[in-house]
Each structure stands twice: as C-alpha cells, then as structure tokens.
Design a protein around this motif. Structure first.
Motif, PDB file in Angstrom:
ATOM      1  N   ASN A 100     -20.497 -96.660  53.842  1.00  0.00           N
ATOM      2  CA  ASN A 100     -19.926 -95.515  53.143  1.00  0.00           C
ATOM      3  C   ASN A 100     -18.725 -95.895  52.296  1.00  0.00           C
ATOM      4  N   MET A 101     -17.875 -96.734  52.842  1.00  0.00           N
ATOM      5  CA  MET A 101     -16.686 -97.135  52.085  1.00  0.00           C
ATOM      6  C   MET A 101     -17.085 -97.941  50.854  1.00  0.00           C
ATOM      7  N   GLN A 102     -18.119 -98.760  50.997  1.00  0.00           N
ATOM      8  CA  GLN A 102     -18.563 -99.527  49.839  1.00  0.00           C
ATOM      9  C   GLN A 102     -19.196 -98.630  48.778  1.00  0.00           C
ATOM     10  N   SER A 103     -19.883 -97.586  49.228  1.00  0.00           N
ATOM     11  CA  SER A 103     -20.439 -96.620  48.272  1.00  0.00           C
ATOM     12  C   SER A 103     -19.331 -95.935  47.486  1.00  0.00           C
ATOM     13  N   LEU A 104     -18.245 -95.647  48.178  1.00  0.00           N
ATOM     14  CA  LEU A 104     -17.142 -94.945  47.525  1.00  0.00           C
ATOM     15  C   LEU A 104     -16.394 -95.847  46.551  1.00  0.00           C
ATOM     16  N   VAL A 105     -16.246 -97.081  46.920  1.00  0.00           N
ATOM     17  CA  VAL A 105     -15.419 -97.999  46.150  1.00  0.00           C
ATOM     18  C   VAL A 105     -16.215 -98.706  45.065  1.00  0.00           C
ATOM     19  N   ASN A 106     -17.460 -98.905  45.356  1.00  0.00           N
ATOM     20  CA  ASN A 106     -18.320 -99.658  44.446  1.00  0.00           C
ATOM     21  C   ASN A 106     -19.469 -98.757  44.027  1.00  0.00           C
TER      22      ASN A 106
ATOM     23  N   ILE B  15      -9.017 -91.310  48.047  1.00  0.00           N
ATOM     24  CA  ILE B  15      -8.487 -90.399  47.026  1.00  0.00           C
ATOM     25  C   ILE B  15      -8.119 -91.168  45.764  1.00  0.00           C
ATOM     26  N   MET B  16      -7.375 -92.232  45.944  1.00  0.00           N
ATOM     27  CA  MET B  16      -6.874 -92.970  44.792  1.00  0.00           C
ATOM     28  C   MET B  16      -8.005 -93.613  43.996  1.00  0.00           C
ATOM     29  N   LYS B  17      -8.991 -94.123  44.703  1.00  0.00           N
ATOM     30  CA  LYS B  17     -10.127 -94.721  44.010  1.00  0.00           C
ATOM     31  C   LYS B  17     -10.892 -93.678  43.188  1.00  0.00           C
ATOM     32  N   LEU B  18     -11.110 -92.516  43.774  1.00  0.00           N
ATOM     33  CA  LEU B  18     -11.835 -91.459  43.051  1.00  0.00           C
ATOM     34  C   LEU B  18     -11.064 -91.009  41.825  1.00  0.00           C
ATOM     35  N   LEU B  19      -9.745 -90.924  41.948  1.00  0.00           N
ATOM     36  CA  LEU B  19      -8.931 -90.514  40.806  1.00  0.00           C
ATOM     37  C   LEU B  19      -8.940 -91.598  39.726  1.00  0.00           C
ATOM     38  N   GLU B  20      -8.941 -92.835  40.151  1.00  0.00           N
ATOM     39  CA  GLU B  20      -8.995 -93.943  39.176  1.00  0.00           C
ATOM     40  C   GLU B  20     -10.287 -93.861  38.370  1.00  0.00           C
ATOM     41  N   GLU B  21     -11.329 -93.436  39.071  1.00  0.00           N
ATOM     42  CA  GLU B  21     -12.656 -93.420  38.460  1.00  0.00           C
ATOM     43  C   GLU B  21     -12.875 -92.198  37.589  1.00  0.00           C
ATOM     44  N   LYS B  55       1.570 -85.718  49.979  1.00  0.00           N
ATOM     45  CA  LYS B  55       2.377 -86.905  50.269  1.00  0.00           C
ATOM     46  C   LYS B  55       2.293 -87.929  49.135  1.00  0.00           C
ATOM     47  N   LEU B  56       1.077 -88.143  48.640  1.00  0.00           N
ATOM     48  CA  LEU B  56       0.906 -89.085  47.531  1.00  0.00           C
ATOM     49  C   LEU B  56       1.699 -88.611  46.305  1.00  0.00           C
ATOM     50  N   GLU B  57       1.726 -87.295  46.104  1.00  0.00           N
ATOM     51  CA  GLU B  57       2.513 -86.752  44.996  1.00  0.00           C
ATOM     52  C   GLU B  57       4.005 -86.993  45.239  1.00  0.00           C
ATOM     53  N   ALA B  58       4.446 -86.742  46.467  1.00  0.00           N
ATOM     54  CA  ALA B  58       5.863 -86.931  46.806  1.00  0.00           C
ATOM     55  C   ALA B  58       6.279 -88.388  46.645  1.00  0.00           C
ATOM     56  N   GLU B  59       5.328 -89.293  46.847  1.00  0.00           N
ATOM     57  CA  GLU B  59       5.625 -90.718  46.703  1.00  0.00           C
ATOM     58  C   GLU B  59       5.560 -91.177  45.254  1.00  0.00           C
ATOM     59  N   GLY B  60       5.232 -90.251  44.367  1.00  0.00           N
ATOM     60  CA  GLY B  60       5.194 -90.582  42.946  1.00  0.00           C
ATOM     61  C   GLY B  60       3.930 -91.285  42.517  1.00  0.00           C
ATOM     62  N   LEU B  61       2.914 -91.259  43.346  1.00  0.00           N
ATOM     63  CA  LEU B  61       1.663 -91.936  42.994  1.00  0.00           C
ATOM     64  C   LEU B  61       0.698 -90.998  42.268  1.00  0.00           C
ATOM     65  N   LEU B  62       0.887 -89.694  42.458  1.00  0.00           N
ATOM     66  CA  LEU B  62       0.040 -88.702  41.803  1.00  0.00           C
ATOM     67  C   LEU B  62       0.883 -87.698  41.036  1.00  0.00           C
ATOM     68  N   ASP B  63       0.309 -87.199  39.940  1.00  0.00           N
ATOM     69  CA  ASP B  63       0.874 -86.077  39.198  1.00  0.00           C
ATOM     70  C   ASP B  63      -0.038 -84.892  39.383  1.00  0.00           C
ATOM     71  N   VAL B  64       0.533 -83.691  39.342  1.00  0.00           N
ATOM     72  CA  VAL B  64      -0.273 -82.500  39.527  1.00  0.00           C
ATOM     73  C   VAL B  64      -0.167 -81.597  38.296  1.00  0.00           C
ATOM     74  N   GLU B  65      -1.231 -80.841  38.086  1.00  0.00           N
ATOM     75  CA  GLU B  65      -1.312 -79.972  36.911  1.00  0.00           C
ATOM     76  C   GLU B  65      -2.147 -78.767  37.332  1.00  0.00           C
ATOM     77  N   SER B  82       2.564 -95.743  38.266  1.00  0.00           N
ATOM     78  CA  SER B  82       2.831 -96.375  39.559  1.00  0.00           C
ATOM     79  C   SER B  82       1.619 -96.253  40.484  1.00  0.00           C
ATOM     80  N   GLY B  83       0.968 -95.091  40.433  1.00  0.00           N
ATOM     81  CA  GLY B  83      -0.212 -94.866  41.253  1.00  0.00           C
ATOM     82  C   GLY B  83      -1.370 -95.774  40.864  1.00  0.00           C
ATOM     83  N   GLN B  84      -1.485 -96.046  39.559  1.00  0.00           N
ATOM     84  CA  GLN B  84      -2.560 -96.939  39.107  1.00  0.00           C
ATOM     85  C   GLN B  84      -2.354 -98.350  39.621  1.00  0.00           C
ATOM     86  N   LYS B  85      -1.096 -98.787  39.569  1.00  0.00           N
ATOM     87  CA  LYS B  85      -0.805-100.136  40.072  1.00  0.00           C
ATOM     88  C   LYS B  85      -1.092-100.208  41.572  1.00  0.00           C
TER      89      LYS B  85
END
Lengths: 113, 113
Positions: A100-106, B15-21, B55-65, B82-85
């Motif tokens: 599942n994690m690989q499906s999500l990431v890749n 979460i971060m991977k899905l947002l990157e994508e 929490k991710l928003e509070a850490e400055g990794l996400l922006d909200v709209e 910062s979140g992308q890095k």
DNA sequence: TGGTTATGTATAAGAATCTTATGTATATTT
DNA sequence: AAATATACATAAGATTCTTATACATAACCA
C-alpha cells in the motif's frame, strides 16, 4: 530508532519474525541482530524492547526461559504455538502495508504495454 | 486505518506525497484518494487527518486556502517551499524504512543465479 | 417528505507505542 | 582505574492514533 516515526508499530512484527527465524533469542541479541541487518540504521532502544517483549509474553505469543551465561542473566524468548500462527498474520499485514505504501508513493508506473 | 498498527507514523508522509503530486487537496479529498489507491485497505480517519494537517500547517510545511463550493467549506492545502524540501526527506526516509523492513523480513534471498 | 448516506471540517478523551532518562549488575577492554 | 560492552528493567513524558461526538449542507431514496 533513528529519528523517523515510520518504525512506530513495527517492533512487534520485527521481534516475531526474528524469533520465527532463529528459534529463540534474548533481548540484547535482538537489538544487535536488528542493528546488523539494517547496517546500523535501526537501533531498538531498551525502553521500547523490554516492554514489548513483556507484552507479547503476557498475550501468550512468547514463552520465556531464563539462563545464566558468564554469570549474567539472559531471558530467552521463543514463539508459542499461538505466536507462530499470529506471526503469519503479522507478516501478511506487513506485506499489505508495504504494498500500500508503495502504491501511494510510486503511483501508477504508467502501465505501458 | 484498518486494525494494523503499522501505519502509525506514516500519515504525514502520505499527506505530503499526495500534495506534492496533486498540487493542492482538501482533507476529505485526501481520505478518498487514499481509499481509492489502496483499494479500501487504508481508511484515514478524520480524528487522525485534521490534527495532522493542522500540525503540518503550524510547522510551516503546508499553506491553507479556504474556498466555498456548493455552499460547503473546503480547506485546500498545498506544500510550502519548506514543505517541498521536507517532502524529499520524508520520501527518502520512507524508502530506507521499506528497505530495512524488507531486509528484516526477507533475509538473504539465497542469491541464486 | 422524511431518513439515510455523502460531503466537509473539527475537537476531546483515551489507547498504544515510542523516546529519554535512570537504575542495577557483571565482564571486558583500554 | 575507568570506560565500554553485556544484560535486564521501569517510569515520565511525547507522539500518533482510535473512538466518539459535534456541527452543517447536499444528495439520494423510500
């Protein structure tokens, strides 16, 4: 366990798999084995390991056997019958998890034929 | 998240991977996407998701709209610079994690050629 | 038209797992 | 003699999650 939170929840599965493979092991031996296999990347802390072993024992998944080697105590753990059955389930869950994690990431390797 | 504890600690990375994508997504959309990709095996609960997003928003990794669609509120999240890095690091950690778990579970595949 | 399901976000109490720190004890290496 | 390695143990606190609850609108179905 390094700084990554990802290992959270995987310790029981690791312990049970190692016991399935090696018959019986004692706590310190498990930490060293894991360190070796992961080339130092995964260091199991005692504060996580011993409570985990005690809990697995309390759940009837592990049996314990105390030995004295070089005047130092060792508590050897091995899987009970119930523990062996449960190990199969845990490993299956781990495979699902990794898949599942690989499906999500890749995502969709662009299935091109 | 099913009953397996293995997913513990992996939500932020997902979460971060899905947002990157996908550029930007809202909470409910994330739950549905994950459910789809994993064929129903992984169901993210709101009780886990929303605190994680905050929490991710509070850490400055996400922006909200905030948007209003069909008279219902949506909070779209996207990665900050910062979140992308950080996403790169998290994905790298995930790869290490998966590799280590496979080494532990699938020891020496008897390298036969 | 009334009830269930879907969409959408949010928080609080408690469970589970882990980190960090500490404690005890013996053996080995420096 | 001191530091490191071996060996087990627990307690306080952090983090992440589950479960339950709450509010609100839209869509579907009987």
């Amino acid at each position: 366990m390094k700084n990554s939170q990802l290992y959270k929840g995987s310790l029981n599965t690791i312990i049970m798999k190692l016991l399935e493979e090696n018959g019986k092991m004692y706590g310190y031996e498990i930490t060293q084995k894991v360190k070796g296999i992961t080339q130092g990347e995964l260091n199991i802390t005692e504060g996580a390991l011993y409570p985990a072993l005690h809990k697995l024992e309390a759940e009837g998944l592990l049996d314990v056997e105390i030995e004295k080697v070089d005047n130092r105590m060792r508590k050897y753990y091995k899987l009970t019958e119930s523990g062996q059955k449960e190990t199969v389930n845990r490993l299956s869950e781990l495979e699902d998890f990794i898949r599942n994690m690989q499906s999500l990431v890749n995502p969709n390797p662009k299935l091109e034929f």
